[in-house]
Design an enzyme around this catalytic site. Sequence first.
Site: not given
Ligand SMILES: *Cc1c(COP(=O)(O)O)cnc(C)c1O
Length: 365
Positions: A201, A177, A101
């Site tokens: 999540k 993030d 990511w």
């Molecule tokens: C799931 C995830 C993303 C992407 O999220 P989307 O909503 O699918 O764009 C980005 N960073 C991390 C750490 C993630 O777990």
Amino acid sequence: MQHFNFSAGPAMLPADVMQQAQAEFLNWQNLGSSVMEISHRSKPFIEVAAQAEQDLRDLLAIPDNYKVLFLQGGGRGQFASVPLNIAQPTDLSLHLQSGSWSKGAVEEAAKYTRTHVVTQDAVNAAGQRYVPDQTQWTLTDEQRQQAAYLHYCPNETVDGIAIFEPPKCDKIPVVADMSSTILSGPLNVSDYGVIYASAQKNIGPSGLAVVIVRDDLLNQAQSITPSFLNYTLAANNDSMYNTPPTYSWYLSGLVFKWLKAQGGLSAISQRNEAKAALLYQTVDNNDFYHNNVALAHRSIMNVPFTLADPALDKEFLMLAEANGLAALKGHRSVGGMRASIYNAMPIEGVQALTEFMQEFARTKG
Ligand SMILES: *Cc1c(COP(=O)(O)O)cnc(C)c1O
């Protein structure tokens, strides 16, 4: 038979929250409508929105000089929004790359600003994945001066690699993030310039991104920034410059209330630590299972593991499913298994999984 869902995302939500949402699905607050069928500008929805923000502020002890935004576009939306909002094309964004990511974030940022990767995840002498510490970064004085921000991902959802201490580098704003780790434990928000998270999540349903941004970082978006991605416009319009994902916002609000009822983030953190410890113990104490992340970087939320014989992967997944343990297949880029054990996963789910793993290793290993 009990059913436990280990999906990495969209992930399971607390059963209490789902039951409440179900109970008021057709007739919310006696309005004769669902909360998703009313205007985002109506008084009842504005109350839901404001309450959710307040509960999130309480849970994370968010200081007053931070704005909280509820936006569309998930995590990847923020990969673009962050550079557009807080860097100029000639600036530099620094990146700690610790897995798939944070790598995606660099690639997207490079469209809108210059980028520099200060370090990348590596493999140590014992064959374990880790993230080199700050003494090993490549970063010149000139790069420091040009840096608009430093981006990192405290929990790599796919790789199961965590960074537990936020990096500190001069006064460069740190952007995190936190898609797969926000609300898993207490946080010192003041360590960050921007925190963002896709909701699916550890917050609520997909479609929503939560952004916590320090107010001195507003008012500097690049002129090409699409209006609906502009933090300042969003902040000035209480996240209603365009229609927000209202149902996700409402449901996230229920999750925040649930977290408060669980005793807040210290209590949730203890439970998360206990769940992860039980799962890693099971992996470490049995030669049949293996996790390849160095101890200091093992994720509390996403636990990848492999079987000694990959030919048994299919059978493992089939039998797990038959035993009520769903969505354990690892990400296609990593293979093997991955158990995502976010806040909503009860300890009973991890107990059921570890018992199944022991039995599988005993009979098939
Ligand atoms: C799931 C995830 C993303 C992407 O999220 P989307 O909503 O699918 O764009 C980005 N960073 C991390 C750490 C993630 O777990």
